[in-house]
Design a protein around this motif. Structure first.
Motif, PDB file in Angstrom:
ATOM      1  N   ARG A 135     -25.963 -22.453  97.084  1.00 50.05           N
ATOM      2  CA  ARG A 135     -25.183 -22.481  98.319  1.00 50.05           C
ATOM      3  C   ARG A 135     -25.198 -21.097  98.925  1.00 50.05           C
ATOM      4  O   ARG A 135     -24.895 -20.114  98.267  1.00 50.05           O
ATOM      5  CB  ARG A 135     -23.743 -22.907  98.002  1.00 50.05           C
ATOM      6  CG  ARG A 135     -22.790 -22.723  99.151  1.00 50.05           C
ATOM      7  CD  ARG A 135     -22.375 -24.020  99.743  1.00 50.05           C
ATOM      8  NE  ARG A 135     -21.595 -23.809 100.941  1.00 50.05           N
ATOM      9  CZ  ARG A 135     -20.449 -24.391 101.180  1.00 50.05           C
ATOM     10  NH1 ARG A 135     -19.944 -25.219 100.313  1.00 50.05           N
ATOM     11  NH2 ARG A 135     -19.823 -24.169 102.302  1.00 50.05           N
ATOM     12  N   ARG A 136     -25.565 -21.041 100.183  1.00 52.78           N
ATOM     13  CA  ARG A 136     -25.539 -19.795 100.952  1.00 52.78           C
ATOM     14  C   ARG A 136     -24.475 -19.970 102.037  1.00 52.78           C
ATOM     15  O   ARG A 136     -23.932 -21.052 102.215  1.00 52.78           O
ATOM     16  CB  ARG A 136     -26.902 -19.542 101.583  1.00 52.78           C
ATOM     17  CG  ARG A 136     -28.052 -19.684 100.604  1.00 52.78           C
ATOM     18  CD  ARG A 136     -28.743 -18.376 100.344  1.00 52.78           C
ATOM     19  NE  ARG A 136     -29.938 -18.539  99.547  1.00 52.78           N
ATOM     20  CZ  ARG A 136     -29.969 -18.505  98.222  1.00 52.78           C
ATOM     21  NH1 ARG A 136     -28.856 -18.342  97.561  1.00 52.78           N
ATOM     22  NH2 ARG A 136     -31.098 -18.637  97.559  1.00 52.78           N
ATOM     23  N   VAL A 137     -24.219 -18.945 102.780  1.00 49.45           N
ATOM     24  CA  VAL A 137     -23.207 -19.016 103.822  1.00 49.45           C
ATOM     25  C   VAL A 137     -23.563 -20.059 104.872  1.00 49.45           C
ATOM     26  O   VAL A 137     -22.719 -20.826 105.322  1.00 49.45           O
ATOM     27  CB  VAL A 137     -22.997 -17.628 104.481  1.00 49.45           C
ATOM     28  CG1 VAL A 137     -22.046 -17.725 105.651  1.00 49.45           C
ATOM     29  CG2 VAL A 137     -22.484 -16.628 103.465  1.00 49.45           C
ATOM     30  N   ASP A 138     -24.850 -20.144 105.223  1.00 45.67           N
ATOM     31  CA  ASP A 138     -25.254 -21.023 106.323  1.00 45.67           C
ATOM     32  C   ASP A 138     -26.001 -22.281 105.887  1.00 45.67           C
ATOM     33  O   ASP A 138     -26.313 -23.131 106.716  1.00 45.67           O
ATOM     34  CB  ASP A 138     -26.103 -20.251 107.320  1.00 45.67           C
ATOM     35  CG  ASP A 138     -27.356 -19.656 106.687  1.00 45.67           C
ATOM     36  OD1 ASP A 138     -27.381 -19.495 105.460  1.00 45.67           O
ATOM     37  OD2 ASP A 138     -28.302 -19.363 107.431  1.00 45.67           O
ATOM     38  N   LYS A 139     -26.316 -22.433 104.570  1.00 41.87           N
ATOM     39  CA  LYS A 139     -27.054 -23.622 104.144  1.00 41.87           C
ATOM     40  C   LYS A 139     -26.953 -23.817 102.637  1.00 41.87           C
ATOM     41  O   LYS A 139     -26.576 -22.914 101.900  1.00 41.87           O
ATOM     42  CB  LYS A 139     -28.512 -23.519 104.561  1.00 41.87           C
ATOM     43  CG  LYS A 139     -29.256 -22.338 103.951  1.00 41.87           C
ATOM     44  CD  LYS A 139     -30.655 -22.227 104.496  1.00 41.87           C
ATOM     45  CE  LYS A 139     -31.283 -20.904 104.052  1.00 41.87           C
ATOM     46  NZ  LYS A 139     -32.591 -20.729 104.585  1.00 41.87           N
ATOM     47  N   THR A 140     -27.327 -25.005 102.211  1.00 42.86           N
ATOM     48  CA  THR A 140     -27.410 -25.342 100.793  1.00 42.86           C
ATOM     49  C   THR A 140     -28.840 -25.779 100.513  1.00 42.86           C
ATOM     50  O   THR A 140     -29.423 -26.538 101.274  1.00 42.86           O
ATOM     51  CB  THR A 140     -26.432 -26.482 100.445  1.00 42.86           C
ATOM     52  OG1 THR A 140     -25.116 -26.075 100.803  1.00 42.86           O
ATOM     53  CG2 THR A 140     -26.468 -26.807  98.968  1.00 42.86           C
ATOM     54  N   GLU A 141     -29.416 -25.286  99.408  1.00 42.19           N
ATOM     55  CA  GLU A 141     -30.807 -25.582  99.087  1.00 42.19           C
ATOM     56  C   GLU A 141     -30.935 -26.080  97.658  1.00 42.19           C
ATOM     57  O   GLU A 141     -30.175 -25.667  96.778  1.00 42.19           O
ATOM     58  CB  GLU A 141     -31.675 -24.318  99.217  1.00 42.19           C
ATOM     59  CG  GLU A 141     -31.720 -23.735 100.601  1.00 42.19           C
ATOM     60  CD  GLU A 141     -32.483 -22.424 100.653  1.00 42.19           C
ATOM     61  OE1 GLU A 141     -32.548 -21.722  99.620  1.00 42.19           O
ATOM     62  OE2 GLU A 141     -33.009 -22.106 101.721  1.00 42.19           O
ATOM     63  N   GLY A 185     -17.081 -28.556 102.924  1.00 42.77           N
ATOM     64  CA  GLY A 185     -16.499 -27.719 103.965  1.00 42.77           C
ATOM     65  C   GLY A 185     -15.025 -28.061 104.079  1.00 42.77           C
ATOM     66  O   GLY A 185     -14.502 -28.876 103.318  1.00 42.77           O
ATOM     67  N   THR A 244     -21.756 -28.686  98.885  1.00 43.41           N
ATOM     68  CA  THR A 244     -21.927 -28.846 100.328  1.00 43.41           C
ATOM     69  C   THR A 244     -20.595 -29.053 101.031  1.00 43.41           C
ATOM     70  O   THR A 244     -20.565 -29.396 102.204  1.00 43.41           O
ATOM     71  CB  THR A 244     -22.868 -30.035 100.645  1.00 43.41           C
ATOM     72  OG1 THR A 244     -22.320 -31.228 100.090  1.00 43.41           O
ATOM     73  CG2 THR A 244     -24.252 -29.798 100.093  1.00 43.41           C
TER      74      THR A 244
END
Length: 143
Positions: A19-25, A70, A68
């Protein structure tokens, strides 16, 4: 399809979830075993249902929901990812997995993938410890 609900299938690769600040991979460079999971998209219930027979399918789904998550509810599930993750972990699909074997320090090879997924979920939680009558909190993996 008597009720008018044609359910689709979501095929998800099994890899390390970042998990990154702007996306999940999902890391596809180092695939894990099993290489993928299949989930039925159940529109009538607003959820995904694991199609495999392993509890790992459910633990991975709980991890994906948690990573993921929020603050706002997801339009499909009508709850945020953390709520859905906890709901899955509290369901009959995940309860009573180890039947005390973790207390005995015994984890057989068939349980190892489940243990690793549970550890990944646990790493999301903040760590708390008492330090000279003061609470010290170390944040988990979610940014």
């Amino acid at each position: 399809d008597p009720a008018g609900f044609a359910n689709s299938i979501f095929i998800c690769p099994h890899g390390q979830v970042q998990r990154r600040v702007d996306k999940t991979e999902v890391d596809l460079c180092k695939p894990l075993k099993p290489p993928l999971f299949k989930y039925e998209i159940r529109k009538e219930f607003g959820d995904l249902k694991a199609m495999g027979k392993s509890r790992s399918d459910w633990f991975y789904l709980a991890l994906l929901h948690a990573k993921t998550s929020g603050i706002l509810p997801d339009p499909f599930t009508a709850c945020n990812g953390l709520q859905r993750s906890l709901s899955i972990l509290n369901s009959g699909y995940c309860k009573n997995v180890f039947n005390g074997s973790l207390d005995d320090g015994i984890v057989n090879a068939t349980m190892q993938p489940e243990v690793l997924l549970i550890q990944s979920i646990a790493n999301l939680s903040p760590r708390r410890r008492d330090y000279h009558s003061m609470e010290e909190v170390t944040l988990g993996e979610i940014p």
